[in-house]
Write a protein that holds these residues in place. Structure first.
Motif, PDB file in Angstrom:
ATOM      1  N   TYR A   1       0.830  -1.207   0.000  1.00 33.24           N
ATOM      2  CA  TYR A   1       0.000   0.000   0.000  1.00 33.24           C
ATOM      3  C   TYR A   1       0.866   1.260   0.000  1.00 33.24           C
ATOM      4  N   VAL A   2       0.350   2.285  -0.660  1.00 31.50           N
ATOM      5  CA  VAL A   2       0.894   3.635  -0.568  1.00 31.50           C
ATOM      6  C   VAL A   2       0.065   4.400   0.452  1.00 31.50           C
ATOM      7  N   SER A   3       0.731   5.135   1.344  1.00 27.26           N
ATOM      8  CA  SER A   3       0.040   5.819   2.442  1.00 27.26           C
ATOM      9  C   SER A   3       0.410   7.300   2.468  1.00 27.26           C
ATOM     10  N   PRO A   4      -0.468   8.154   3.005  1.00 28.39           N
ATOM     11  CA  PRO A   4      -0.186   9.586   3.078  1.00 28.39           C
ATOM     12  C   PRO A   4       1.041   9.917   3.926  1.00 28.39           C
ATOM     13  N   MET A   5       1.798  10.911   3.455  1.00 28.60           N
ATOM     14  CA  MET A   5       2.888  11.504   4.225  1.00 28.60           C
ATOM     15  C   MET A   5       2.554  12.977   4.381  1.00 28.60           C
ATOM     16  N   VAL A   6       2.160  13.378   5.597  1.00 25.33           N
ATOM     17  CA  VAL A   6       1.708  14.740   5.859  1.00 25.33           C
ATOM     18  C   VAL A   6       2.776  15.478   6.668  1.00 25.33           C
ATOM     19  N   PHE A   7       3.247  16.581   6.131  1.00 26.19           N
ATOM     20  CA  PHE A   7       4.280  17.378   6.788  1.00 26.19           C
ATOM     21  C   PHE A   7       3.604  18.559   7.492  1.00 26.19           C
ATOM     22  N   LEU A   8       3.614  18.510   8.815  1.00 22.66           N
ATOM     23  CA  LEU A   8       2.900  19.502   9.622  1.00 22.66           C
ATOM     24  C   LEU A   8       3.893  20.563  10.093  1.00 22.66           C
ATOM     25  N   GLY A   9       4.162  21.536   9.217  1.00 22.54           N
ATOM     26  CA  GLY A   9       5.118  22.587   9.561  1.00 22.54           C
ATOM     27  C   GLY A   9       5.788  23.132   8.317  1.00 22.54           C
ATOM     28  N   LYS A  10       5.163  24.127   7.699  1.00 20.92           N
ATOM     29  CA  LYS A  10       5.684  24.657   6.437  1.00 20.92           C
ATOM     30  C   LYS A  10       7.082  25.237   6.603  1.00 20.92           C
ATOM     31  N   LYS A  11       7.311  25.980   7.664  1.00 16.37           N
ATOM     32  CA  LYS A  11       8.614  26.612   7.856  1.00 16.37           C
ATOM     33  C   LYS A  11       9.709  25.549   7.997  1.00 16.37           C
ATOM     34  N   ARG A  12       9.451  24.528   8.809  1.00 18.34           N
ATOM     35  CA  ARG A  12      10.462  23.497   9.040  1.00 18.34           C
ATOM     36  C   ARG A  12      10.815  22.758   7.759  1.00 18.34           C
ATOM     37  N   TYR A  13       9.816  22.464   6.939  1.00 23.49           N
ATOM     38  CA  TYR A  13      10.034  21.553   5.825  1.00 23.49           C
ATOM     39  C   TYR A  13      10.242  22.232   4.465  1.00 23.49           C
ATOM     40  N   THR A  14      10.147  23.597   4.433  1.00 25.76           N
ATOM     41  CA  THR A  14      10.451  24.293   3.168  1.00 25.76           C
ATOM     42  C   THR A  14      11.438  25.436   3.338  1.00 25.76           C
ATOM     43  N   GLU A  15      11.623  25.930   4.577  1.00 30.61           N
ATOM     44  CA  GLU A  15      12.556  27.033   4.810  1.00 30.61           C
ATOM     45  C   GLU A  15      13.781  26.575   5.605  1.00 30.61           C
ATOM     46  N   ASP A  16      13.524  26.016   6.809  1.00 29.26           N
ATOM     47  CA  ASP A  16      14.644  25.546   7.630  1.00 29.26           C
ATOM     48  C   ASP A  16      15.364  24.378   6.955  1.00 29.26           C
ATOM     49  N   THR A  17      14.606  23.531   6.298  1.00 33.10           N
ATOM     50  CA  THR A  17      15.153  22.423   5.516  1.00 33.10           C
ATOM     51  C   THR A  17      14.416  22.389   4.189  1.00 33.10           C
ATOM     52  N   GLN A  18      14.913  21.597   3.274  1.00 28.50           N
ATOM     53  CA  GLN A  18      14.245  21.409   1.985  1.00 28.50           C
ATOM     54  C   GLN A  18      13.685  19.988   1.874  1.00 28.50           C
ATOM     55  N   LEU A  19      13.262  19.442   3.009  1.00 29.37           N
ATOM     56  CA  LEU A  19      12.848  18.049   3.028  1.00 29.37           C
ATOM     57  C   LEU A  19      11.593  17.793   2.192  1.00 29.37           C
ATOM     58  N   PHE A  20      10.616  18.689   2.278  1.00 32.15           N
ATOM     59  CA  PHE A  20       9.399  18.443   1.506  1.00 32.15           C
ATOM     60  C   PHE A  20       9.654  18.528  -0.001  1.00 32.15           C
ATOM     61  N   PRO A  21      10.319  19.571  -0.511  1.00 34.35           N
ATOM     62  CA  PRO A  21      10.633  19.580  -1.941  1.00 34.35           C
ATOM     63  C   PRO A  21      11.483  18.387  -2.375  1.00 34.35           C
ATOM     64  N   LEU A  22      12.374  17.925  -1.499  1.00 33.41           N
ATOM     65  CA  LEU A  22      13.213  16.782  -1.836  1.00 33.41           C
ATOM     66  C   LEU A  22      12.384  15.503  -1.981  1.00 33.41           C
ATOM     67  N   ILE A  23      11.451  15.284  -1.050  1.00 33.92           N
ATOM     68  CA  ILE A  23      10.588  14.105  -1.139  1.00 33.92           C
ATOM     69  C   ILE A  23       9.673  14.210  -2.361  1.00 33.92           C
ATOM     70  N   GLU A  24       9.205  15.436  -2.658  1.00 35.12           N
ATOM     71  CA  GLU A  24       8.405  15.628  -3.875  1.00 35.12           C
ATOM     72  C   GLU A  24       9.197  15.235  -5.118  1.00 35.12           C
ATOM     73  N   GLN A  25      10.461  15.652  -5.155  1.00 38.70           N
ATOM     74  CA  GLN A  25      11.314  15.316  -6.296  1.00 38.70           C
ATOM     75  C   GLN A  25      11.514  13.807  -6.393  1.00 38.70           C
ATOM     76  N   LEU A  26      11.737  13.177  -5.251  1.00 36.22           N
ATOM     77  CA  LEU A  26      11.941  11.730  -5.219  1.00 36.22           C
ATOM     78  C   LEU A  26      10.700  10.984  -5.705  1.00 36.22           C
ATOM     79  N   ALA A  27       9.516  11.524  -5.358  1.00 36.06           N
ATOM     80  CA  ALA A  27       8.253  10.842  -5.656  1.00 36.06           C
ATOM     81  C   ALA A  27       7.745  11.090  -7.067  1.00 36.06           C
ATOM     82  N   ALA A  28       8.383  11.976  -7.812  1.00 38.47           N
ATOM     83  CA  ALA A  28       7.897  12.334  -9.143  1.00 38.47           C
ATOM     84  C   ALA A  28       7.699  11.087 -10.005  1.00 38.47           C
TER      85      ALA A  28
END
Length: 379
Positions: A322-349
């Protein structure tokens, strides 16, 4: 590849009345009988099929009976009584069991005693100690199977949503409050919250689930009470939790999956069920594997980052069907302090889980996204 929790539980006879004596079962081949006092019941052993694949672990029976069964090639493993933990258990832990012996003046809890025992030989355990720990963790696996009740399709009857985030997050922070409210809303929506069982975001998740149905006024009182001891290193940390339990004795259910591996942290007092492991690698993989309805990532440090990539790997290769949701609760942490969300988006393309990634600061939006993205079966 099916999850280790898919389908039937392993062939262990757990209780006298549940699967054996009252059922009339006469065949104990390829079966392990666990933690049963057989001195108080009458068993016609001559009518029961037993061979070298029959194993008794931690059972109490007369020497005469044991010798007779050994003559029929049955195997026995007796658990030493000097251990601070039970290698074979029928149920998951509760916080009351782990906190037994604790007082504000001195921590003599069962939890601490188990940790001290584990820490003494953690890096190079004897073969006996390693065996007891493996049996213990297998018992925890079995407890989770029974609690979550996985169907043959691999989905649990409870809609499990996991929470990850910093263990040192103070109770007075916005991240703590946001996580608490998210877990509360998810529980009210019918989901079953699981955390890593420690303080910080983990406590916020279990506490939020516990407070499902409570009013905004109640939540404000809880947060004010917790603010008197913001971190687990502060005096009165556990007492603030006890005050909440005293005021609200009947909370909603949730699950915690902690470990003794990283040291002794105070037990999370708001989880109904505690699946505590010696092996941290098994514990982390298990937590991610059972959260098939999604995982919420609050801000955290290296441990949370590791879990994000472990979860992404499971989704990327559809490890558990199964594929399951990955919800990142914290825009600043995951797009400004780190680039983790854009990186996972790139990986998942181009992958199925690309549509199962979400970034928000709003607890209500978390529930809406999880509702709209149930586990996706991928052949």
């Amino acid at each position: 590849m099916p999850t280790k929790f898919t389908g039937d539980a392993c062939p262990i006879i757990r209780t006298i009345d549940e699967l054996w004596l009252l059922s009339g079962l006469k065949d104990l081949t390829d079966t392990t009988v666990v933690d049963i006092d057989l001195t108080e019941v009458k068993v016609k052993w001559e009518d029961i099929k037993i061979d070298c694949t029959t194993l008794f672990i931690g059972c109490t029976l007369s020497l005469e009976t044991e010798l007779a069964l050994r003559a029929r090639e049955a195997n026995f493993l007796h658990v030493p009584k000097v251990l601070p933990f039970r290698p074979i258990r029928r149920n998951l832990y509760t916080w009351r069991e782990l906190m037994e012996g604790y007082s504000p003046e001195q921590d003599n809890s069962a939890d601490l005693k188990i940790y001290e025992h584990f820490e003494f030989g953690k890096r190079c355990p004897s073969i006996n100690e390693a065996l007891w720990q493996r049996l213990h963790d297998f018992s925890i696996d079995e407890g989770l199977r029974r609690l979550l009740d996985f169907s043959p399709s691999g989905l649990p009857k409870r809609k499990v949503v996991g929470f990850m985030g910093g263990h040192s997050t103070a109770r007075t922070t916005e991240d703590y409050r946001r996580s608490l409210l998210t877990a509360k809303l998810l529980t009210e929506a019918g989901y079953f919250v699981v955390s890593g069982g420690g303080p910080g975001i983990m406590e916020a998740a279990n506490l939020g689930a516990y407070l499902a149905g409570r009013s905004d006024e109640d939540i404000n009182w809880v947060l004010a009470t917790l603010s008197k001891a913001p971190t687990y290193k502060d005096k009165g940390f556990q007492e603030a939790a006890y005050a909440i339990l005293d005021r609200f004795p009947d909370g909603a259910e949730s699950l915690a999956i902690p470990t003794w591996f990283y040291g002794h942290e105070p037990s999370n007092l708001f989880a109904t069920y505690i699946a505590k492991y010696f092996s941290n690698s098994i514990r982390e993989d298990t937590l991610l594997a059972i959260a098939l309805y999604g995982i919420v990532y609050a801000p955290g440090s290296a441990g949370t980052t590791q879990e994000i990539f472990m979860d992404a790997t499971q989704n990327h290769y559809v490890t558990f069907d199964y594929v399951s949701p990955m919800v990142f609760l914290g825009k600043k942490r995951y797009t400004e302090d780190t680039q983790l969300f854009p990186l996972i988006e790139q990986l998942a393309a181009g992958r199925d889980y690309a549509k199962y990634l979400y970034l928000t600061d709003d607890p209500a939006q978390v529930v809406s996204f999880v509702d709209a993205h149930p586990p996706l079966f991928v052949e």
